[in-house]
Design a protein around this motif. Sequence first.
Motif, PDB file in Angstrom:
ATOM      1  N   LEU A 193       0.817  -1.211   0.000  1.00  0.00           N
ATOM      2  CA  LEU A 193       0.000   0.000   0.000  1.00  0.00           C
ATOM      3  C   LEU A 193       0.842   1.246   0.000  1.00  0.00           C
ATOM      4  CD1 LEU A 193      -2.823   1.186   0.192  1.00  0.00           C
ATOM      5  CD2 LEU A 193      -2.555   1.176   2.636  1.00  0.00           C
ATOM      6  N   LEU A 194       0.436   2.098  -0.922  1.00  0.00           N
ATOM      7  CA  LEU A 194       0.778   3.485  -0.938  1.00  0.00           C
ATOM      8  C   LEU A 194       2.240   3.705  -0.974  1.00  0.00           C
ATOM      9  CD1 LEU A 194      -1.989   4.615   1.277  1.00  0.00           C
ATOM     10  CD2 LEU A 194      -1.807   4.822  -1.126  1.00  0.00           C
ATOM     11  N   VAL A 195       2.631   2.885  -1.864  1.00  0.00           N
ATOM     12  CA  VAL A 195       2.473   3.594  -3.074  1.00  0.00           C
ATOM     13  C   VAL A 195       3.844   4.009  -3.371  1.00  0.00           C
ATOM     14  CG1 VAL A 195       1.705   5.922  -3.577  1.00  0.00           C
ATOM     15  CG2 VAL A 195       0.285   4.400  -2.304  1.00  0.00           C
ATOM     16  N   SER A 196       4.193   5.192  -3.031  1.00  0.00           N
ATOM     17  CA  SER A 196       5.498   5.712  -3.360  1.00  0.00           C
ATOM     18  C   SER A 196       6.523   5.323  -2.325  1.00  0.00           C
ATOM     19  CB  SER A 196       5.419   7.215  -3.438  1.00  0.00           C
ATOM     20  OG  SER A 196       4.927   7.724  -2.260  1.00  0.00           O
ATOM     21  N   LEU A 197       6.086   4.701  -1.241  1.00  0.00           N
ATOM     22  CA  LEU A 197       7.039   4.412  -0.174  1.00  0.00           C
ATOM     23  C   LEU A 197       7.447   2.943  -0.125  1.00  0.00           C
ATOM     24  CD1 LEU A 197       5.435   6.531   2.653  1.00  0.00           C
ATOM     25  CD2 LEU A 197       7.271   7.161   1.121  1.00  0.00           C
ATOM     26  N   TYR A 205      -3.251   5.471  -8.556  1.00  0.00           N
ATOM     27  CA  TYR A 205      -2.549   5.489  -9.849  1.00  0.00           C
ATOM     28  C   TYR A 205      -2.517   6.910 -10.425  1.00  0.00           C
ATOM     29  CZ  TYR A 205      -2.382   5.537 -14.940  1.00  0.00           C
ATOM     30  OH  TYR A 205      -2.105   5.873 -16.231  1.00  0.00           O
ATOM     31  N   TYR A 206      -3.682   7.579 -10.436  1.00  0.00           N
ATOM     32  CA  TYR A 206      -3.732   8.935 -10.988  1.00  0.00           C
ATOM     33  C   TYR A 206      -2.895   9.897 -10.156  1.00  0.00           C
ATOM     34  CZ  TYR A 206      -7.330   7.755 -14.399  1.00  0.00           C
ATOM     35  OH  TYR A 206      -8.000   7.227 -15.459  1.00  0.00           O
ATOM     36  N   ARG A 207      -2.841   9.669  -8.856  1.00  0.00           N
ATOM     37  CA  ARG A 207      -1.969  10.515  -8.021  1.00  0.00           C
ATOM     38  C   ARG A 207      -0.511  10.319  -8.411  1.00  0.00           C
ATOM     39  NH1 ARG A 207       2.164   9.865  -3.711  1.00  0.00           N
ATOM     40  NH2 ARG A 207       2.035  11.752  -2.457  1.00  0.00           N
ATOM     41  N   ALA A 208      -0.135   9.069  -8.709  1.00  0.00           N
ATOM     42  CA  ALA A 208       1.255   8.769  -9.064  1.00  0.00           C
ATOM     43  C   ALA A 208       1.659   9.420 -10.382  1.00  0.00           C
ATOM     44  CB  ALA A 208       1.473   7.257  -9.134  1.00  0.00           C
ATOM     45  N   VAL A 209       0.716   9.479 -11.355  1.00  0.00           N
ATOM     46  CA  VAL A 209       1.051  10.064 -12.659  1.00  0.00           C
ATOM     47  C   VAL A 209       0.796  11.566 -12.687  1.00  0.00           C
ATOM     48  CG1 VAL A 209       0.618   7.903 -13.870  1.00  0.00           C
ATOM     49  CG2 VAL A 209      -1.239   9.566 -13.628  1.00  0.00           C
ATOM     50  N   GLY A 210       0.349  12.153 -11.571  1.00  0.00           N
ATOM     51  CA  GLY A 210       0.221  13.599 -11.475  1.00  0.00           C
ATOM     52  C   GLY A 210      -1.138  14.165 -11.821  1.00  0.00           C
ATOM     53  N   ASP A 211      -2.154  13.320 -12.078  1.00  0.00           N
ATOM     54  CA  ASP A 211      -3.491  13.820 -12.393  1.00  0.00           C
ATOM     55  C   ASP A 211      -4.298  13.898 -11.096  1.00  0.00           C
ATOM     56  OD1 ASP A 211      -5.896  13.006 -15.020  1.00  0.00           O
ATOM     57  OD2 ASP A 211      -5.917  14.511 -13.449  1.00  0.00           O
ATOM     58  N   LYS A 250       6.736  12.530 -12.839  1.00  0.00           N
ATOM     59  CA  LYS A 250       6.919  13.918 -13.254  1.00  0.00           C
ATOM     60  C   LYS A 250       7.118  14.865 -12.074  1.00  0.00           C
ATOM     61  CE  LYS A 250       4.307  13.495 -17.589  1.00  0.00           C
ATOM     62  NZ  LYS A 250       4.167  12.040 -17.514  1.00  0.00           N
ATOM     63  N   SER A 251       6.470  14.589 -10.940  1.00  0.00           N
ATOM     64  CA  SER A 251       6.624  15.487  -9.790  1.00  0.00           C
ATOM     65  C   SER A 251       8.071  15.527  -9.316  1.00  0.00           C
ATOM     66  CB  SER A 251       5.705  15.038  -8.645  1.00  0.00           C
ATOM     67  OG  SER A 251       6.003  13.710  -8.259  1.00  0.00           O
TER      68      SER A 251
END
Length: 670
Positions: free
Chosen positions: A12-16, A92-98, A278-279
């Motif tokens: 879970l979550l993601v970027s970590l 997913y949308y948070r990860a791609v910046g939307d 992208k972030s």
Amino acid sequence: MKKYFFIFTFILLVSLSNLYAQKNMIIDSLKKELVNSKEDTNKVQLLADLGEVFNVLNQDSCLYYCKEGLKLARALKYPDGTARMLTVLGIYYRAVGDLPEALKNLIQSQKIATDINNPLEIGRSLLGIGLVYQEIDPAASIRYLKKAKEYVSPYEKHTINFINRIDINLGINYMQLNQLDSAFRYLNSLYEKTPPGDLVYSPVRMFFGDLQFRMGNRNKGIELLNQSAQINEKDNDHYAEANSYNALAEIYKKLKQPDSAIYYAKKALSAAELVDRKSQMIISANLLAELYEPKSISASYKYLKIAKDLNETLYGASKVQGLQQAIMEERERQQKIQQEQLAYTNKLKQYLFFGGIFILSLIAFVLYKNNRQRKKTNNKLESTLNNLKSTQSQLIQSEKMASLGELTAGIAHEIQNPLNFVNNFSELNKEMLEELLAERSKPNEERDKQTEDDIINDVKSNEEKINNHGKRADAIVKGMLQHSQKSKGTKQPTDINALCDEYLRLSYHGLQAKDKYLNADLKTDFDESIGKINIIPQDIGRVLLNLYNNAFYAVNERKNSLLPPASPETIGKGVKLNTPIYKPIVTVKTFLNPHSGGRGAVITVSDNGNGISQNIIDKIFQPFFTTKPTGQGTGLGLSLSYDIVKAHGGELKVESKEGEGTEFKIYLNP
């Protein structure tokens, strides 16, 4: 179900999450089960697990499994699976910046999970919403993360990873708010208890290392960040690797070691590009543009263009507007929930009230004979009360007529000018057209083509002026109608601090979408001891939005007036022409209203713009009075705000020093 939840808590979550060392085992196992599974609820959970795994590995695969899982869950009418798939899709949308699309899916997931009373899915969706707000409003992110924590038990083994990720993100948010003691409380606890090999071992070291450096422990901070970077590079976790290298680049920039900072910023950019985050690419590119500026203008421009293009992709005007709309819809949903809860409470109160009325009626019947004498006194009091009501109605009518007279005079004065222009230019056009007809009636050899063209151009110019002044009159009339419109909202207990903060961000981002050069420091000082105040939030929101817009207009006007002029000596020689010589600041504060027994609130909105002249400060709340240039304001904003605050039983006051700034104070009573 427990099997799938166990997998979820691992990834879970993601970027970590550091999944790369285990990716083959997890993916192969899930795909094998997927091939052998039937079209049932278990398959939905498998697709969700695969979507979460690929969220940190391959975005295209993540989107594919998310859509397949969501389609199957809806076909099976499986709300638990639908809620979970929407959460994965939102992340997913948070990860791609939307961010607007991310928030839309997560809010939908939360609503479904709430309707079916699934605490686990509510917690997941709240955690996802908290991560979206982490990009735009860390304070709001903290509120959602803490709320998510309430839906999971800290005593169950399979929820430990879930809670750890909440705590990591709480630490990150407090660092962004520069509340280092609070960040230390969360990250230090994780640092002390996380053993090597744990999935959060590397992320904890990365963020705790950043925190250590900010708190003055430079060597310890650099050591932990290097450890994290080495682990991430070894495991091919490029997103976490980019985070670590960006943090190291920032540190070496602060230590005035540009070569080292450039080295790590380039490594961060390369790692972020591998996973198209992208972030993180924006952070790296901005760092490189700044670091290369004294070394190579061409290299600096190259990275600045990369950052600008990425920033437009992620945070362009359409994205900002979409995000604002999503935030407003979420806020309205929360208000609706609160209203429903309030309606339920009121219904219970009504039952108690009618029960009390029945008991009181019995008592009144028993006491009736003893109260006959008091009836005469009550009749006298009632007569006095009627007289008071009549007098009050007359006073209110008198005040309305006085206000109507002032409003009519203001309207006549404001509309007269554009109408004069319309009439004058219409007369001129009539004369010019007659002159044109006369010229064209002459024989061809006597006609002057240049004269005809000049007349036609003059007529076109006058028509444009007529159109502009007609629009000006139309704007005044629309503003007048808005000013006279009555609010249909109802008062409800409202968190003043959250309302002030939300409308501040909406105002700032909305204006930035129109003017990309608008830039100001936002300072807030909210008194947390203020409870909820009984107001109409939409109306007070309009007041705040108007005051914020005026404040940003004031600081932007002063900044533009202080820009150094261009000259032959500066053009083409690398000198920055648009660097303001002062720092625009807009400050919002709240504190308890000392005149309301500690139950009301005071809101102050101040700016360091040009200020208001003492000669006109007494007029700014009058309808149609404005200090803005013609065409940029109708002068109804502050007048409308004044009436709204007054209707709430409060006061709106202003203090200003010319050349220093302006402060508005809203006094609210419960």
